[in-house]
Design a protein around this motif. Structure first.
Motif, mmCIF file in Angstrom:
data_model
loop_
_atom_site.group_PDB
_atom_site.id
_atom_site.type_symbol
_atom_site.label_atom_id
_atom_site.label_comp_id
_atom_site.label_asym_id
_atom_site.label_seq_id
_atom_site.Cartn_x
_atom_site.Cartn_y
_atom_site.Cartn_z
ATOM 1 N N ALA A 73 0.837 -1.213 0.000
ATOM 2 C CA ALA A 73 0.000 0.000 0.000
ATOM 3 C C ALA A 73 0.868 1.258 0.000
ATOM 4 O O ALA A 73 0.450 2.307 -0.516
ATOM 5 C CB ALA A 73 -0.926 -0.006 1.218
ATOM 6 N N ILE A 76 1.584 1.841 -3.520
ATOM 7 C CA ILE A 76 0.340 2.243 -4.178
ATOM 8 C C ILE A 76 0.036 3.719 -3.922
ATOM 9 O O ILE A 76 -0.479 4.427 -4.789
ATOM 10 C CB ILE A 76 -0.832 1.349 -3.697
ATOM 11 N N THR A 236 -13.304 8.512 -0.314
ATOM 12 C CA THR A 236 -12.401 7.901 -1.294
ATOM 13 C C THR A 236 -12.753 8.273 -2.731
ATOM 14 O O THR A 236 -12.151 7.769 -3.674
ATOM 15 C CB THR A 236 -12.417 6.364 -1.158
ATOM 16 N N PHE A 461 2.930 -1.828 -8.634
ATOM 17 C CA PHE A 461 1.613 -2.036 -8.027
ATOM 18 C C PHE A 461 0.579 -1.019 -8.527
ATOM 19 O O PHE A 461 -0.562 -1.015 -8.091
ATOM 20 C CB PHE A 461 1.721 -1.949 -6.501
ATOM 21 N N THR A 462 1.006 -0.156 -9.436
ATOM 22 C CA THR A 462 0.068 0.790 -10.049
ATOM 23 C C THR A 462 0.348 0.860 -11.549
ATOM 24 O O THR A 462 1.483 0.638 -11.986
ATOM 25 C CB THR A 462 0.228 2.212 -9.450
ATOM 26 N N VAL A 468 -2.181 -6.665 -8.848
ATOM 27 C CA VAL A 468 -3.418 -6.051 -8.333
ATOM 28 C C VAL A 468 -3.385 -5.795 -6.824
ATOM 29 O O VAL A 468 -3.967 -4.818 -6.355
ATOM 30 C CB VAL A 468 -4.666 -6.899 -8.677
ATOM 31 N N PRO A 470 -5.008 -6.751 -4.049
ATOM 32 C CA PRO A 470 -6.315 -6.225 -3.638
ATOM 33 C C PRO A 470 -6.394 -5.793 -2.180
ATOM 34 O O PRO A 470 -6.969 -4.747 -1.875
ATOM 35 C CB PRO A 470 -7.272 -7.390 -3.918
ATOM 36 N N GLN A 471 -5.794 -6.577 -1.271
ATOM 37 C CA GLN A 471 -5.871 -6.197 0.143
ATOM 38 C C GLN A 471 -5.098 -4.902 0.404
ATOM 39 O O GLN A 471 -5.562 -4.024 1.120
ATOM 40 C CB GLN A 471 -5.324 -7.309 1.044
ATOM 41 N N ASN A 473 -4.514 -2.542 -1.728
ATOM 42 C CA ASN A 473 -5.293 -1.438 -2.302
ATOM 43 C C ASN A 473 -6.412 -1.011 -1.359
ATOM 44 O O ASN A 473 -6.696 0.183 -1.213
ATOM 45 C CB ASN A 473 -5.876 -1.853 -3.650
ATOM 46 N N ALA A 476 -4.849 0.980 1.438
ATOM 47 C CA ALA A 476 -4.493 2.316 0.961
ATOM 48 C C ALA A 476 -5.735 3.205 0.868
ATOM 49 O O ALA A 476 -5.710 4.391 1.236
ATOM 50 C CB ALA A 476 -3.804 2.226 -0.402
ATOM 51 N N ALA A 477 -6.840 2.624 0.384
ATOM 52 C CA ALA A 477 -8.090 3.383 0.250
ATOM 53 C C ALA A 477 -8.617 3.825 1.608
ATOM 54 O O ALA A 477 -9.234 4.886 1.734
ATOM 55 C CB ALA A 477 -9.139 2.532 -0.467
ATOM 56 N N GLN A 480 -5.617 6.641 3.245
ATOM 57 C CA GLN A 480 -5.335 7.914 2.578
ATOM 58 C C GLN A 480 -6.280 9.036 3.003
ATOM 59 O O GLN A 480 -5.821 10.110 3.400
ATOM 60 C CB GLN A 480 -5.349 7.731 1.064
#
Length: 614
Positions: A73, A76, A236, A461-462, A468, A470-471, A473, A476-477, A480
């Motif tokens: 993350a 990311i 987000t 990772f981007t 991907v 997923p966890q 990401n 990070a969501a 942030q």
């Protein structure tokens, strides 16, 4: 050999986890390899050695989960993390998880014997014992392993039939999913079916009730109430109205957080209920520490009950916490000593309290809800760090590294309770398992740190063609907006907390139910099918043979999952893309036939379980 397995499986698990979000459990494949190698070498009485090989090698999966759910993350978010930060985050978190769980070993594996199904420990033990003893049990396990492994390999590598079957395969199902947001999904894998058999009907039903509440009630209800609204609880940038989302997206953006709130609350309730256990464990630790020359057990204690001495455990916890403080303060994680102290307090309290929750979850479903507990940890960490003046980019890096330490601690504790149960059934010395676990964690931490650096430089990772993750990401969501003045979905967490409290009042196992709310329904429904088969077979007195077959399914699926991951890593693509492409009706040919092989697999499981041995 255990350390070699740790390196190999850490690299494979890290790649696969970052690629598709699934970290395979390495314990069973390693147990199979250990049995095979000791057999080829002609070693006799190798059962205890194989337990240690498996115990060391299993560090790979748990350390990988702790690292890849959080640390990517940082990349990311467009920030940077170095090898030493990744290595120390995994190493110190893993060591803390081991040390915090040791005082609870006796409670979970001995005092609560028979209360929990321990699905993964059951399957691994069956592999080790059958491999050592041979005979009809070994033959049953091998045949089931070949069938389950081949079945899952065909699905994941070729896509001969769909891995997930959905009600949207029918036209009416697609209409209901679009209009009412009602959908049911079923994973057709052999390993998940076997897991359901070992969990049994009771817990499988409770877990699925949690899924039914989310997918059949909460998601359609959200569509009815907020269908025309855009809900952005976390800031987000969600710009799609709830009614325009697919049921899966509503689950990901909203309903899953209700499960997270439920898991956290169920965990807290569990901690309160087990206050006596925690008190006795702490009392034992203090008593052993005060006793001169404490050896971790009463003089007459059996070998199979000898842990590392409580004096060693307390000194180990002290050293680990001091090392974590030094890492935070002088390793570029936080800005000053005061913030390092606050971060240390967060790690110590959450890791200690939720260690028992992680162990409980593994004992029930064989799946650790570590990502859900880590999201909760990140939210608490973000709130506290912002309060002490650490926010923005520096705050995001600090929160992720702190989250990585906690995530690895909880993941390692969950994995260790499985090892303890295997050792309890087979009769190994816990002290030896514990000592080697530290070595395995160190090797896994170094491997994972190196692999993540390589994967970041190779794939990233981007952007286009990136992994991907997923966890990571999701983490990070969450972090942030909080580090930049946003908020957490407190309403959703509150609903989950209320559900957990009500379940406790009505004496329904809250943790199992809330795990069902958090884990996607396609992974829960096959548990119910497997549990129903276990009930049917058990009523006819063939439960033990059924357990061997279920263990074979899990073992074969896990092993072939590794093979499939290696093929993907090597760039081998045998996937039947056109066969899996959606037709005019919306479903693919692979999905339309998926129910047939799954039904045949269930039929084989029932037939083979009930078939009398000659």
């Amino acid at each position: 050999m255990g350390l070699l397995m740790t390196v190999l499986f850490s690299a494979a698990a890290a790649y696969l986890g970052l690629k598709v979000g699934q970290v395979f459990e390495a314990a069973i494949p390693i147990a199979i390899i250990a049995v095979g190698v000791t057999g080829v070498l002609g070693k006799r009485d190798s059962l205890s050695q194989n337990v240690i090989i498996q115990s060391i090698g299993a560090c790979s999966g748990v350390v990988v989960a702790g690292a890849i759910f959080t640390l990517p993350a940082i990349y990311i978010l467009g920030l940077d993390v170095n090898f030493w930060q990744m290595f120390l985050s995994s190493l110190l978190g893993g060591a803390l998880g081991i040390l915090f769980l040791i005082p609870f070993r006796k409670y979970f594996v001995q005092e609560m014997h028979g209360q929990y199904p321990f699905p993964e420990a059951t399957a691994t033990t069956q592999v080790l014992v059958s491999g050592e003893g041979g005979g009809s049990s070994a033959k049953t396990l091998v045949v089931a392993g070949l069938i389950g492994g081949l079945y899952d390999f065909i699905v994941s590598t070729f896509g001969a039939w769909a891995e997930t079957l959905s009600t949207t395969v029918m036209h009416w199902g697609q209409v209901v999913a679009d209009k009412a947001k009602l959908v049911l999904k079923l994973n057709t894998g052999a390993a998940v079916l076997g897991l359901g058999y070992i969990i049994g009907l009771k817990y499988s039903f409770i877990i699925c009730c949690g899924s039914f509440l989310v997918w059949l009630v909460i998601i359609p209800l959200m569509n009815l109430i907020w269908g025309g609204q855009v809900l952005d609880f976390m800031g987000t940038g969600i710009a799609t109205a709830v009614g325009q989302m697919a049921p899966e997206q509503i689950f990901k953006e909203y309903a899953r957080h209700i499960g997270i709130g439920g898991i956290a609350t169920a965990g807290i309730i569990g901690i309160i209920k087990s206050a006596g256990v925690i008190k006795s464990a702490v009392g034992l630790a203090v008593g052993e520490f005060n006793r001169k020359g404490g050896d971790g057990a009463a003089p007459a204690a059996e070998r199979t009950q000898q842990d590392l001495s409580m004096r060693t455990v307390i000194l180990g916890v002290t050293v680990a916490l001091l090392a974590i403080f030094a890492f935070f303060a002088f390793g570029g994680v936080v800005e000053n000593v005061w913030q390092a102290l606050v971060a240390l307090l967060i790690v110590a309290v959450i890791s200690f309290l939720f260690t028992t929750v992680a162990a409980n979850a593994i004992a029930i479903v064989g799946s650790n809800p570590v990502s859900g507990m880590t999201i909760m940890t990140l939210i608490i960490t973000a709130l506290v760090l912002v309060a002490v003046g650490l926010k923005g980019n520096a705050g995001m890096v600090a929160a992720m590294v702190i989250g990585g330490v906690v995530c690895t601690a909880l993941s390692t504790a969950g994995g260790l309770i499985t090892d303890f149960k295997i050792g309890y059934w087979i009769g190994t010395t816990p002290r030896k398992q514990e000592a080697w676990k530290f070595v395995g964690v160190a090797v896994a931490a170094a491997t994972v740190g190196g692999v993540m650096l390589v994967l970041n430089k190779t794939y990233g990772f981007t952007g286009e063609g990136a992994l991907v993750a997923p966890q990571a990401n999701a983490m990070a969501a969450v972090i942030q907006p909080m580090m930049n003045g946003g908020s957490a979905p407190w309403l959703l967490y509150g609903i989950g907390a209320l559900i957990a409290v009500l379940l406790t009042v009505f004496k329904v196992p809250a943790l199992a139910f809330c795990l069902g709310m958090f884990i996607p329904i396609d992974l829960n429904l096959p548990l119910l099918v497997g549990g129903a088969i276990a009930w049917f077979v058990g009523k006819r007195g063939a439960g033990e043979k059924g357990t061997l077959i279920a263990s074979g399914f899990i073992a074969g699926g896990a092993l072939m999952g590794v093979v499939s991951a290696i093929l993907k890593f090597a760039g081998v693509d045998w996937y039947l893309s056109s066969w899996n492409a959606p037709l005019a009706s919306g479903a693919s040919s692979a999905e339309m036939i998926a129910i047939v092989p799954f039904a045949l697999l269930c039929a084989y499981m029932i037939y083979a379980s009930l078939k009398k041995s000659k």
